[in-house]
Design a protein around this motif. Structure first.
Motif, PDB file in Angstrom:
ATOM      1  N   THR A   1       0.949  -1.178   0.040  1.00 49.92           N
ATOM      2  CA  THR A   1       0.168   0.095  -0.049  1.00 49.92           C
ATOM      3  C   THR A   1       0.817   1.258  -0.100  1.00 49.92           C
ATOM      4  OG1 THR A   1      -0.087  -0.213   2.573  1.00 49.92           O
ATOM      5  CG2 THR A   1      -1.777  -1.028   1.287  1.00 49.92           C
ATOM      6  N   TYR A   2       0.363   2.154  -0.362  1.00 55.71           N
ATOM      7  CA  TYR A   2       1.091   3.604  -0.603  1.00 55.71           C
ATOM      8  C   TYR A   2       0.123   4.735  -0.543  1.00 55.71           C
ATOM      9  CZ  TYR A   2       4.187   0.208  -2.976  1.00 55.71           C
ATOM     10  OH  TYR A   2       5.156  -0.839  -3.425  1.00 55.71           O
ATOM     11  N   GLN A   3       0.828   5.888  -0.116  1.00 54.04           N
ATOM     12  CA  GLN A   3       0.293   7.297  -0.328  1.00 54.04           C
ATOM     13  C   GLN A   3       0.586   8.174  -1.128  1.00 54.04           C
ATOM     14  OE1 GLN A   3      -0.745   8.715   3.704  1.00 54.04           O
ATOM     15  NE2 GLN A   3       0.036   6.804   4.717  1.00 54.04           N
ATOM     16  N   ILE A   4      -0.049   8.305  -2.111  1.00 52.32           N
ATOM     17  CA  ILE A   4       0.607   9.103  -3.281  1.00 52.32           C
ATOM     18  C   ILE A   4      -0.177  10.669  -3.294  1.00 52.32           C
ATOM     19  CG2 ILE A   4       0.902   9.292  -5.905  1.00 52.32           C
ATOM     20  CD1 ILE A   4       0.312   6.524  -5.978  1.00 52.32           C
ATOM     21  N   ARG A   5       0.882  11.463  -3.326  1.00 51.05           N
ATOM     22  CA  ARG A   5       0.603  12.945  -3.101  1.00 51.05           C
ATOM     23  C   ARG A   5       0.386  13.647  -4.751  1.00 51.05           C
ATOM     24  NH1 ARG A   5       3.951  17.286   0.244  1.00 51.05           N
ATOM     25  NH2 ARG A   5       2.262  19.314   0.072  1.00 51.05           N
ATOM     26  N   LEU A   6      -0.500  14.029  -5.048  1.00 51.82           N
ATOM     27  CA  LEU A   6      -0.806  14.652  -6.341  1.00 51.82           C
ATOM     28  C   LEU A   6      -1.212  16.159  -6.413  1.00 51.82           C
ATOM     29  CD1 LEU A   6      -2.364  11.473  -6.467  1.00 51.82           C
ATOM     30  CD2 LEU A   6      -1.899  11.725  -8.774  1.00 51.82           C
ATOM     31  N   ARG A   7      -0.782  16.796  -7.377  1.00 48.41           N
ATOM     32  CA  ARG A   7      -1.052  18.287  -7.665  1.00 48.41           C
ATOM     33  C   ARG A   7      -1.639  18.608  -8.728  1.00 48.41           C
ATOM     34  NH1 ARG A   7       4.213  21.961  -7.014  1.00 48.41           N
ATOM     35  NH2 ARG A   7       3.699  21.315  -4.946  1.00 48.41           N
ATOM     36  N   TYR A   8      -2.535  19.472  -8.832  1.00 51.78           N
ATOM     37  CA  TYR A   8      -3.370  19.763 -10.153  1.00 51.78           C
ATOM     38  C   TYR A   8      -2.546  21.056 -10.827  1.00 51.78           C
ATOM     39  CZ  TYR A   8      -7.397  20.655 -13.149  1.00 51.78           C
ATOM     40  OH  TYR A   8      -8.000  20.865 -14.383  1.00 51.78           O
ATOM     41  N   VAL A   9      -2.045  20.600 -12.023  1.00 56.89           N
ATOM     42  CA  VAL A   9      -1.201  21.695 -12.552  1.00 56.89           C
ATOM     43  C   VAL A   9      -1.554  21.818 -13.960  1.00 56.89           C
ATOM     44  CG1 VAL A   9       1.244  22.281 -13.220  1.00 56.89           C
ATOM     45  CG2 VAL A   9       0.898  21.044 -10.877  1.00 56.89           C
ATOM     46  N   GLN A  10      -2.016  23.036 -14.394  1.00 56.89           N
ATOM     47  CA  GLN A  10      -2.119  23.155 -15.802  1.00 56.89           C
ATOM     48  C   GLN A  10      -3.176  22.284 -16.566  1.00 56.89           C
ATOM     49  OE1 GLN A  10       1.282  23.554 -18.175  1.00 56.89           O
ATOM     50  NE2 GLN A  10       2.147  25.433 -17.026  1.00 56.89           N
ATOM     51  N   GLY A  11      -4.295  21.991 -15.687  1.00 54.01           N
ATOM     52  CA  GLY A  11      -5.488  21.187 -16.279  1.00 54.01           C
ATOM     53  C   GLY A  11      -5.369  19.782 -16.141  1.00 54.01           C
ATOM     54  N   LYS A  12      -4.232  19.261 -15.320  1.00 53.24           N
ATOM     55  CA  LYS A  12      -4.027  17.723 -15.216  1.00 53.24           C
ATOM     56  C   LYS A  12      -3.210  17.495 -13.885  1.00 53.24           C
ATOM     57  CE  LYS A  12       0.585  17.485 -17.447  1.00 53.24           C
ATOM     58  NZ  LYS A  12       1.441  16.819 -18.435  1.00 53.24           N
ATOM     59  N   TRP A  13      -3.349  16.345 -13.473  1.00 59.48           N
ATOM     60  CA  TRP A  13      -2.813  15.863 -12.211  1.00 59.48           C
ATOM     61  C   TRP A  13      -1.357  15.172 -12.301  1.00 59.48           C
ATOM     62  CZ3 TRP A  13      -4.898  17.286  -7.648  1.00 59.48           C
ATOM     63  CH2 TRP A  13      -6.197  17.692  -7.671  1.00 59.48           C
ATOM     64  N   ALA A  14      -0.566  15.385 -11.390  1.00 63.18           N
ATOM     65  CA  ALA A  14       0.853  15.029 -11.542  1.00 63.18           C
ATOM     66  C   ALA A  14       1.159  14.806  -9.999  1.00 63.18           C
ATOM     67  CB  ALA A  14       1.782  16.090 -11.849  1.00 63.18           C
ATOM     68  N   VAL A  15       2.224  13.673 -10.049  1.00 65.58           N
ATOM     69  CA  VAL A  15       2.509  13.240  -8.858  1.00 65.58           C
ATOM     70  C   VAL A  15       3.835  14.022  -8.311  1.00 65.58           C
ATOM     71  CG1 VAL A  15       3.773  11.015  -7.661  1.00 65.58           C
ATOM     72  CG2 VAL A  15       2.064  10.577  -9.428  1.00 65.58           C
ATOM     73  N   LEU A  16       3.534  14.252  -6.861  1.00 63.92           N
ATOM     74  CA  LEU A  16       4.609  15.092  -6.126  1.00 63.92           C
ATOM     75  C   LEU A  16       5.328  14.387  -5.152  1.00 63.92           C
ATOM     76  CD1 LEU A  16       5.253  17.965  -5.528  1.00 63.92           C
ATOM     77  CD2 LEU A  16       3.675  17.870  -3.776  1.00 63.92           C
ATOM     78  N   ASP A  17       4.783  13.296  -4.598  1.00 64.87           N
ATOM     79  CA  ASP A  17       5.582  12.455  -3.579  1.00 64.87           C
ATOM     80  C   ASP A  17       4.898  11.218  -3.310  1.00 64.87           C
ATOM     81  OD1 ASP A  17       7.599  11.677  -1.811  1.00 64.87           O
ATOM     82  OD2 ASP A  17       6.626  12.673  -0.087  1.00 64.87           O
ATOM     83  N   VAL A  18       5.764  10.146  -2.907  1.00 66.19           N
ATOM     84  CA  VAL A  18       5.286   8.678  -2.561  1.00 66.19           C
ATOM     85  C   VAL A  18       5.773   8.279  -1.307  1.00 66.19           C
ATOM     86  CG1 VAL A  18       5.078   6.387  -3.437  1.00 66.19           C
ATOM     87  CG2 VAL A  18       5.054   8.231  -5.137  1.00 66.19           C
ATOM     88  N   THR A  19       4.970   7.808  -0.420  1.00 68.06           N
ATOM     89  CA  THR A  19       5.065   7.279   0.734  1.00 68.06           C
ATOM     90  C   THR A  19       4.743   5.838   1.068  1.00 68.06           C
ATOM     91  OG1 THR A  19       3.516   8.433   2.069  1.00 68.06           O
ATOM     92  CG2 THR A  19       5.497   9.443   1.869  1.00 68.06           C
ATOM     93  N   GLY A  20       5.275   5.019   1.655  1.00 68.14           N
ATOM     94  CA  GLY A  20       4.991   3.611   1.765  1.00 68.14           C
ATOM     95  C   GLY A  20       3.847   3.549   2.935  1.00 68.14           C
ATOM     96  N   SER A  21       3.025   2.345   2.844  1.00 63.19           N
ATOM     97  CA  SER A  21       2.166   1.977   3.808  1.00 63.19           C
ATOM     98  C   SER A  21       1.047   2.888   3.958  1.00 63.19           C
ATOM     99  CB  SER A  21       2.948   1.623   5.151  1.00 63.19           C
ATOM    100  OG  SER A  21       2.136   1.131   6.145  1.00 63.19           O
ATOM    101  N   ALA A  22      -0.036   2.532   4.511  1.00 60.80           N
ATOM    102  CA  ALA A  22      -1.385   3.079   4.928  1.00 60.80           C
ATOM    103  C   ALA A  22      -1.759   2.630   5.954  1.00 60.80           C
ATOM    104  CB  ALA A  22      -2.215   3.176   3.530  1.00 60.80           C
ATOM    105  N   LEU A  23      -2.732   3.304   6.838  1.00 57.80           N
ATOM    106  CA  LEU A  23      -3.422   2.642   7.973  1.00 57.80           C
ATOM    107  C   LEU A  23      -4.531   1.805   7.534  1.00 57.80           C
ATOM    108  CD1 LEU A  23      -3.243   5.810  10.235  1.00 57.80           C
ATOM    109  CD2 LEU A  23      -1.592   3.784  10.326  1.00 57.80           C
ATOM    110  N   ASP A  24      -5.000   0.781   8.454  1.00 57.44           N
ATOM    111  CA  ASP A  24      -6.076  -0.134   8.197  1.00 57.44           C
ATOM    112  C   ASP A  24      -7.157   0.601   9.137  1.00 57.44           C
ATOM    113  OD1 ASP A  24      -7.987  -2.131   7.716  1.00 57.44           O
ATOM    114  OD2 ASP A  24      -6.969  -3.424   9.209  1.00 57.44           O
TER     115      ASP A  24
END
Length: 524
Positions: free
Chosen positions: A442-465
């Motif tokens: 599982t991962y937590q992916i941080r995305l940002r809306y830039v010029q009409g589209k979404w792009a990945v900013l950062d990735v961290t591992g694991s997520a809470l159950d």
């Protein structure tokens, strides 16, 4: 006072006929016994008044036809000033006075004490009398420079009155500031330092934990690795090694005494837990601490062992020794955490859109570390973790679940603007490049809306159950109070160990004689 007698042979400069009835006094003749007193005299000085007048010729009174001229009165000659031989002149008369101590009144003068007294007198508004000299040498008075003015005049009294209190206030303020800075700076921790409470909270000390932990782990490895009783050479070697590493008062052989039929045994793992309890006092040299290790005998049995270790120096330890018998303690039990309550808002519509358009292509390129494909899905300021990737260790990702959390609180469709950010929790099933097995992460992916589209900013591992609680086993849930949990888990996850609710001694598991004790592996 009689007129002085002219010396013998003295004649006036301008002789005139004597007046009628004038008889000059005869000088006393000198005696043979007494020589006449000869006093040096200066030559006679002519009278200028007589010298300036013409002297008429003498006329005989008995001649005929001559008119007798009235005779002028001769001027009495001035006596010449007496010249006495040079000698010491007498000093003027001195009147003795009583030696009285100087008065203790105010003094004025060029001395520091006199100037200070005059300054304070000026501040108090007192006027001093003009300095005078009374003939004594103990009086002190001001002598201003040539062309200067007296030190304390009415024109300067305002400056003196204002300067003294201002100077005192500045001195007091400077002293208070210096003391405050000194006291305040001593209570502020330096950069990178921690307070005493933080050190106690995180169990930090100046004890060399890393070096002592390695030594304690070596001792436990020898202590808990027990050869068969039939191998007398290995038993003797183990006993000698333990005796060299511990003090003389500890139990022989680390407290182990096996029967003649005991077989070899060895723990699966020994791990330092990071727990340390320092011994504050008692040693005149060096320091000691209790170190805690977790010892696992198999997948179901684990126990904690405490080892006391002494070092000769806290900063640079070069000598170490175990200073007591080991102690066995229960390891932490498994608990049942409550369900996690998520407070962030979710956007299900955006999750469906990001799953196929952004997250799936990104995870494919991220697993193989394809830099060209990653640049198509990353922002310009993406983190290192997002740009590096897994370098082909896990490949062929399959995105199973996506949940998007947003900071927007609108109901219905949310219209995002440039710069908005969201977090997508993703469950991905990978294929191991080393085998054909599957691995879920599982991962937590941080995305940002830039010029009409979404792009990945950062990735961290694991997520809470969010469900919480223990893992179910065959449809029957384990009671939280029992302290036990089932060993089964999700697909691809490793099994968890379980511990009995009460602390017990580890069960001695037997091994075959094909794995005997190796003395060469024991540290000297």
């Amino acid at each position: 006072m009689s007129a002085p007698t002219p010396p013998p042979g003295y004649r006036p400069v301008h002789p005139l006929p004597p007046l009628p009835g004038y008889t000059p006094a005869e000088a006393d003749p000198p005696t043979a016994s007494t020589p006449p007193a000869t006093t040096p005299h200066a030559p006679p000085v002519p009278d200028r008044r007589l010298a300036s007048r013409p002297i008429p010729p003498a006329i005989n009174a008995g001649s005929s036809g001559a008119v007798p001229r009235t005779q002028e009165r001769p001027t009495r000659p001035r006596p010449a000033p007496s010249r006495e031989p040079a000698g010491p002149r007498p000093e003027p008369a001195y009147t003795a006075q009583l030696d009285t101590p100087p008065t203790k009144g105010k003094k004025t003068g060029n001395s520091l004490r006199g100037r200070a007294t005059a300054a304070f007198s000026a501040v108090r508004g007192e006027r001093e009398s003009a300095p005078h000299y009374d003939g004594t040498t103990n009086d002190d008075f001001d002598v201003p420079p040539i062309g200067g003015h007296p030190s304390h005049t009415e024109s300067r009294q305002w400056a003196v009155r204002l300067g003294i209190p201002v100077g005192v206030l500045l001195l007091a303020a400077g002293t208070t500031f210096a003391v405050g800075v000194n006291i305040g700076s001593s209570r502020v921790p330096a950069e990178g330092a921690i307070s005493q409470n933080e050190a106690l909270r995180f169990r930090l000390s100046s004890f060399p934990v890393e070096q002592a932990a390695v030594f304690g782990q070596q001792y436990l490895n020898v202590c808990l690795t027990r050869p068969a009783a039939s191998d007398t050479v290995a038993v003797r070697t183990r006993t000698e090694v333990l005796a060299r590493m511990a003090t003389s008062g500890t139990e022989s052989g680390c407290g182990y005494s096996g029967t003649s039929t005991a077989e070899a045994e060895k723990p699966e793992s020994i791990v330092f837990t990071g727990q340390i309890k320092s011994v504050r006092e008692g040693y005149t040299e060096g320091a000691a601490a209790y170190l805690t290790y977790q010892v696992a005998y198999d997948s179901e049995k684990a126990v904690e062992v405490v080892v006391p270790v002494w070092v000769n120096d806290r900063g640079d330890p070069t000598l170490m020794r175990v200073v007591g018998n080991v102690g066995f303690m229960p390891s932490p039990r498994l608990g049942a955490p409550p369900a996690y309550a998520e407070t962030r808002a979710k956007d299900a519509q955006l999750a469906t859109q990001l799953r196929d358009q952004v997250i799936a292509p990104f995870m494919q390129a991220w697993g193989s570390s394809d830099a060209q494909q990653l640049n198509l899905t990353l922002t310009e300021d993406a983190s290192f973790a997002a740009r590096a990737g897994l370098r082909g260790v896990l490949v062929n990702p399959s995105v199973e679940k996506v949940t998007v959390y947003t900071a927007r609180t609108e109901t219905g469709a949310i219209h995002y603007q440039s710069g908005d950010e969201v977090v997508a929790e993703t469950t991905v099933e990978w294929t191991s490049a080393l085998s054909t097995s599957k691995q879920t992460g599982t991962y937590q992916i941080r995305l940002r809306y830039v010029q009409g589209k979404w792009a990945v900013l950062d990735v961290t591992g694991s997520a809470l159950d969010p469900s919480g609680g223990p893992v179910l086993n065959n449809g029957a849930g384990a009671s939280p109070s029992s302290g036990t949990a089932d060993n089964s888990g999700h697909s691809g996850s490793s099994s968890t160990s379980s511990v009995s609710p009460t602390p017990t001694q580890p069960r001695e598991t037997t091994q075959t004689s094909s794995d005997p004790f190796d003395p060469a592996a024991v540290p000297s």
